[in-house]
Scaffold this active site. Structure first.
Site, PDB file in Angstrom:
ATOM      1  N   SER A 128      15.931 -12.710 -21.874  1.00 30.14           N
ATOM      2  CA  SER A 128      16.788 -13.048 -23.003  1.00 30.14           C
ATOM      3  C   SER A 128      15.952 -13.299 -24.239  1.00 30.14           C
ATOM      4  O   SER A 128      16.499 -13.553 -25.304  1.00 30.14           O
ATOM      5  CB  SER A 128      17.628 -14.281 -22.686  1.00 30.14           C
ATOM      6  N   HIS A 149      21.180  -7.437 -20.074  1.00 27.77           N
ATOM      7  CA  HIS A 149      21.224  -8.880 -20.301  1.00 27.77           C
ATOM      8  C   HIS A 149      22.585  -9.451 -19.925  1.00 27.77           C
ATOM      9  O   HIS A 149      23.595  -9.150 -20.562  1.00 27.77           O
ATOM     10  CB  HIS A 149      20.890  -9.177 -21.775  1.00 27.77           C
ATOM     11  N   GLU A 161      24.663  -7.000 -22.342  1.00 26.86           N
ATOM     12  CA  GLU A 161      23.996  -6.288 -23.440  1.00 26.86           C
ATOM     13  C   GLU A 161      23.035  -5.284 -22.813  1.00 26.86           C
ATOM     14  O   GLU A 161      22.210  -5.664 -21.966  1.00 26.86           O
ATOM     15  CB  GLU A 161      23.231  -7.275 -24.328  1.00 26.86           C
ATOM     16  N   ASN A 199      22.407 -14.116 -28.345  1.00 27.08           N
ATOM     17  CA  ASN A 199      21.500 -15.257 -28.484  1.00 27.08           C
ATOM     18  C   ASN A 199      21.081 -15.484 -29.936  1.00 27.08           C
ATOM     19  O   ASN A 199      20.847 -16.622 -30.349  1.00 27.08           O
ATOM     20  CB  ASN A 199      20.269 -15.085 -27.586  1.00 27.08           C
TER      21      ASN A 199
HETATM   22  N1  CAA Z   1      29.516 -18.933 -10.519  1.00 33.20           N
HETATM   23  C1  CAA Z   1      30.590 -18.207 -10.158  1.00 33.20           C
HETATM   24  N2  CAA Z   1      31.833 -18.435 -10.631  1.00 33.20           N
HETATM   25  C2  CAA Z   1      31.992 -19.472 -11.473  1.00 33.20           C
HETATM   26  C3  CAA Z   1      30.925 -20.286 -11.885  1.00 33.20           C
HETATM   27  C4  CAA Z   1      29.635 -19.978 -11.354  1.00 33.20           C
HETATM   28  N3  CAA Z   1      28.554 -20.687 -11.710  1.00 33.20           N
HETATM   29  N4  CAA Z   1      31.396 -21.227 -12.739  1.00 33.20           N
HETATM   30  C5  CAA Z   1      32.711 -20.995 -12.872  1.00 33.20           C
HETATM   31  N5  CAA Z   1      33.062 -19.946 -12.104  1.00 33.20           N
HETATM   32  C6  CAA Z   1      34.385 -19.339 -11.985  1.00 33.20           C
HETATM   33  C7  CAA Z   1      35.340 -20.242 -11.287  1.00 33.20           C
HETATM   34  O1  CAA Z   1      35.291 -20.072  -9.895  1.00 33.20           O
HETATM   35  C8  CAA Z   1      36.670 -19.791 -11.879  1.00 33.20           C
HETATM   36  O2  CAA Z   1      37.089 -18.585 -11.261  1.00 33.20           O
HETATM   37  P1  CAA Z   1      38.637 -18.267 -11.041  1.00 33.20           P
HETATM   38  O3  CAA Z   1      39.273 -18.281 -12.400  1.00 33.20           O
HETATM   39  O4  CAA Z   1      38.617 -16.914 -10.425  1.00 33.20           O
HETATM   40  O5  CAA Z   1      39.150 -19.340 -10.162  1.00 33.20           O
HETATM   41  C9  CAA Z   1      36.320 -19.438 -13.320  1.00 33.20           C
HETATM   42  O6  CAA Z   1      34.916 -19.165 -13.312  1.00 33.20           O
HETATM   43  C10 CAA Z   1      36.607 -20.573 -14.283  1.00 33.20           C
HETATM   44  O7  CAA Z   1      35.885 -21.717 -13.829  1.00 33.20           O
HETATM   45  P2  CAA Z   1      36.410 -23.202 -13.927  1.00 33.20           P
HETATM   46  O8  CAA Z   1      37.904 -23.235 -13.928  1.00 33.20           O
HETATM   47  O9  CAA Z   1      35.700 -24.035 -12.913  1.00 33.20           O
HETATM   48  O10 CAA Z   1      35.832 -23.734 -15.272  1.00 33.20           O
HETATM   49  P3  CAA Z   1      36.179 -23.316 -16.724  1.00 33.20           P
HETATM   50  O11 CAA Z   1      37.529 -22.734 -16.899  1.00 33.20           O
HETATM   51  O12 CAA Z   1      35.824 -24.520 -17.500  1.00 33.20           O
HETATM   52  O13 CAA Z   1      35.128 -22.152 -17.046  1.00 33.20           O
HETATM   53  C11 CAA Z   1      33.029 -21.346 -17.737  1.00 33.20           C
HETATM   54  C12 CAA Z   1      33.764 -22.340 -16.846  1.00 33.20           C
HETATM   55  C13 CAA Z   1      33.357 -19.929 -17.306  1.00 33.20           C
HETATM   56  C14 CAA Z   1      31.549 -21.601 -17.599  1.00 33.20           C
HETATM   57  C15 CAA Z   1      33.529 -21.568 -19.229  1.00 33.20           C
HETATM   58  O14 CAA Z   1      33.372 -22.906 -19.573  1.00 33.20           O
HETATM   59  C16 CAA Z   1      32.783 -20.720 -20.241  1.00 33.20           C
HETATM   60  O15 CAA Z   1      33.113 -19.572 -20.471  1.00 33.20           O
HETATM   61  N6  CAA Z   1      31.763 -21.332 -20.896  1.00 33.20           N
HETATM   62  C17 CAA Z   1      30.907 -20.632 -21.860  1.00 33.20           C
HETATM   63  C18 CAA Z   1      29.716 -20.098 -21.130  1.00 33.20           C
HETATM   64  C19 CAA Z   1      28.779 -19.336 -22.036  1.00 33.20           C
HETATM   65  O16 CAA Z   1      28.828 -19.406 -23.246  1.00 33.20           O
HETATM   66  N7  CAA Z   1      27.860 -18.586 -21.419  1.00 33.20           N
HETATM   67  C20 CAA Z   1      26.840 -17.844 -22.125  1.00 33.20           C
HETATM   68  C21 CAA Z   1      25.603 -18.685 -22.286  1.00 33.20           C
HETATM   69  S1  CAA Z   1      24.305 -17.809 -23.122  1.00 33.20           S
HETATM   70  C22 CAA Z   1      23.539 -16.934 -21.895  1.00 33.20           C
HETATM   71  O17 CAA Z   1      23.814 -17.054 -20.747  1.00 33.20           O
HETATM   72  C23 CAA Z   1      22.517 -15.983 -22.364  1.00 33.20           C
HETATM   73  C24 CAA Z   1      21.134 -16.433 -22.244  1.00 33.20           C
HETATM   74  O18 CAA Z   1      20.269 -15.589 -22.332  1.00 33.20           O
HETATM   75  C25 CAA Z   1      20.769 -17.840 -22.110  1.00 33.20           C
END
Ligand code: CAA
Length: 511
Positions: A128, A149, A161, A199
């Site tokens: 990343s 990515h 990406e 990012n």
């Molecule tokens: N692994 C697998 N599945 C997961 C999971 C995990 N770690 N965390 C959540 N889930 C699944 C759940 O099982 C659930 O699935 P279903 O709808 O099929 O039941 C779904 O995701 C929603 O989960 P929750 O209801 O428990 O929780 P939520 O609705 O609060 O969603 C989230 C959690 C998906 C993380 C949400 O909060 C979200 O979209 N957050 C933003 C995350 C984000 O911005 N990510 C990018 C970060 S930057 C990056 O990653 C790039 C880098 O290079 C650093």
């Protein structure tokens, strides 16, 4: 011209190297698609940890009724954990590398892959932050090296990406985009530049949030609530930093800072301090929040605010636009007297706040400035309850603040307290990111549509930043940014020329 693009159906054997947070998610995703996966780690203990994480994720899906026991066993049967890299990658059609973000480690690994992989294998890095061009440049077949990515959590976030270097062949990029689609993801193709799309836009915003916290402008909960409720994002920036990992976040900011310079990317000292203290976020049990206890610790200050008495009467200074009319009705309905003018005994005077102007000026005009709190309502317009920002000039008395917080709690408002700075909390965070997004368009790196898709699918934004900018009105955004620039002296808040031009012309970024 005939195309040599490898079809997704030709990619049956995939090696995933590195089973950390991202690698284990990617291995799960690929195995779920029916492909055979060799999951590779350098030691048995890392392998065990990665496989345990992967199993826990599948178990959770079974518990939630999303996967049957049989399907879980079939997925696990397709994954072969090994710690011999050469043997693991020998038959792979595609290698996805997700090892720690250190160039010397990557170079050593890719030298080994050069020897051990089939000559026609595609090598994709999930880096990343590092230069994919530099990784590819050291290999024998750089045309078949690209970035792939994923976003955390990899099984959930829909964006991938696909990053091409100047050496990547179009066929390789196309094959990876097709595989990404076959894994149920939406690919966005970009060239190799630090931070790619997501990012480069996400991290300055996250960093901005840390700065607000470390300069005591707001509590961690209020900063997160401002983004989650005020902007409708799935989680607040400090919670998201804890999810991504503070060490990973610091490394990404350092790379962005080295490439672009400027204040937006210079890591906030607090982020560095937390990393020095090895508080890396959720994965280490503590970061901005403490995950070792089920209920978050409340501070003595929180307690004082919550237990402050609700005032018996409130002076509400009506504005011309009637922004406080509904609030007046709510206060009356709660059995609290609403006075049109303050008296020396009122103790709480509410005025309509405007992110472009200081509440202080209104407070001085009203008299009794120590008793004045500004209120600004933001919302996502999707019918969900919006956010009430309680804006506190520095002269507001602590007792006044406590009364305003107690009143908001009585009325059931989603409220945060913000200092009296342009943009308050929500718009300051959001508008600075919109400006970064316009800069990316201006530099010709990505289109407004791709930027919006990337942020919606990579980070769960309900609308992309350029759509949100259009909805907020470019001219309004420019005015707030200019006020932020004047107040802070930070040139990063100067509206970029393209934004200023669109604001003047009344043009929208998304039609
Ligand atoms: N692994 C697998 N599945 C997961 C999971 C995990 N770690 N965390 C959540 N889930 C699944 C759940 O099982 C659930 O699935 P279903 O709808 O099929 O039941 C779904 O995701 C929603 O989960 P929750 O209801 O428990 O929780 P939520 O609705 O609060 O969603 C989230 C959690 C998906 C993380 C949400 O909060 C979200 O979209 N957050 C933003 C995350 C984000 O911005 N990510 C990018 C970060 S930057 C990056 O990653 C790039 C880098 O290079 C650093």
């Amino acid at each position: 011209m005939t195309s040599n693009v490898i079809r997704p159906a030709d990619i049956r054997d995939v090696a995933v190297i590195g089973l950390g947070l991202m690698g284990s998610g990617i291995a799960e995703l690929v195995a779920r698609s029916g492909r055979r996966v060799v999951a590779i780690e350098i030691s048995q203990s890392f392998l065990d940890q990665g496989m345990a994480r992967l199993r826990a994720s599948l178990d959770k899906a079974v518990t939630r009724g999303k996967l049957t026991d049989t399907a879980r066993e079939e997925i696990l049967a397709r994954i072969r954990p090994v710690h011999d890299i050469a043997a693991g990658v020998a038959d792979a059609d595609l290698v996805i590398e997700a090892i720690p973000e250190r160039m010397e480690l990557k170079r050593t690994l890719y030298a080994e892959l050069d020897q051990a992989c089939r000559a026609d294998a595609i090598l994709a890095t999930n880096t990343s932050s590092l230069s994919i061009t530099e990784i590819a440049g050291g290999t024998r077949h750089p045309a078949r090296v690209a970035g792939l990515h994923f976003f955390n959590p990899a099984p959930v976030m829909k964006l991938v990406e696909v990053i091409s270097t100047v050496l990547t062949s179009p066929d390789t990029a196309e094959a990876l985009a097709l595989v990404a689609r076959d894994l149920g993801k939406t690919p966005v193709q970009v060239s190799d530049r630090a931070g790619f799309i997501v990012n480069a836009l996400l991290f300055p915003y996250l960093n901005h949030a840390v700065r607000l916290l470390e300069t005591a402008q707001a509590t961690r909960e209020d900063i997160d609530k401002a983004a989650a409720v005020g902007l409708g994002l799935p989680m607040g920036p400090l919670t998201l930093l804890d999810l991504i990992g503070l060490d990973t976040s610091l490394a990404i900011l350092e790379v962005l800072q080295a490439e672009f310079g400027g204040t937006r990317y210079a890591p906030a000292p607090l982020l560095r301090k937390l990393c020095d203290a090895r508080l890396f976020g959720r994965k280490s049990g503590r970061g901005f929040y403490d995950y070792r206890h089920s209920t978050p610790a409340t501070t003595a200050e929180d307690h004082d605010l919550v237990s402050a008495p609700v005032p018996g009467e409130v002076a509400l200074i009506k504005d011309q636009d009637g922004l406080l009319d509904e609030l007046a009705s709510q206060i009356t309905a709660a059995g609290i007297s609403v006075l049109p003018q303050p008296s020396p005994e009122t103790g709480l005077i509410i005025v309509a706040a405007d992110p472009k102007h200081r509440v202080l000026d209104a407070a001085l005009a009203v008299g009794h400035p120590a008793d004045v709190v500004g209120i600004y309502f933001t919302g996502t317009g999707d019918g969900k309850p919006g956010l009430a920002e309680l804006v506190l000039p520095d002269v507001t008395a602590a007792a006044t603040r406590a009364k305003a917080v107690a009143l908001a709690a009585r009325l059931g408002l989603h409220a945060v307290t913000s200092p009296d700075r342009p943009g308050f909390l929500t718009e300051a965070l959001a508008f600075a990111q919109f400006n970064d997004a316009v800069r990316m368009v201006q530099e010709g790196f990505a289109s407004p549509a791709d930027i919006d898709t990337a942020m919606m699918l990579g980070c769960g934004y309900p609308r992309g930043p350029l759509q949100m900018l259009d909805d907020a009105g470019p001219a309004n955004v420019v005015t707030v940014l200019e006020a932020m620039h004047t107040t802070t002296g930070d040139p990063a808040f100067t509206p970029v020329p393209l934004l200023a031009e669109y604001a003047t012309a009344g043009t929208r970024f998304r039609s």
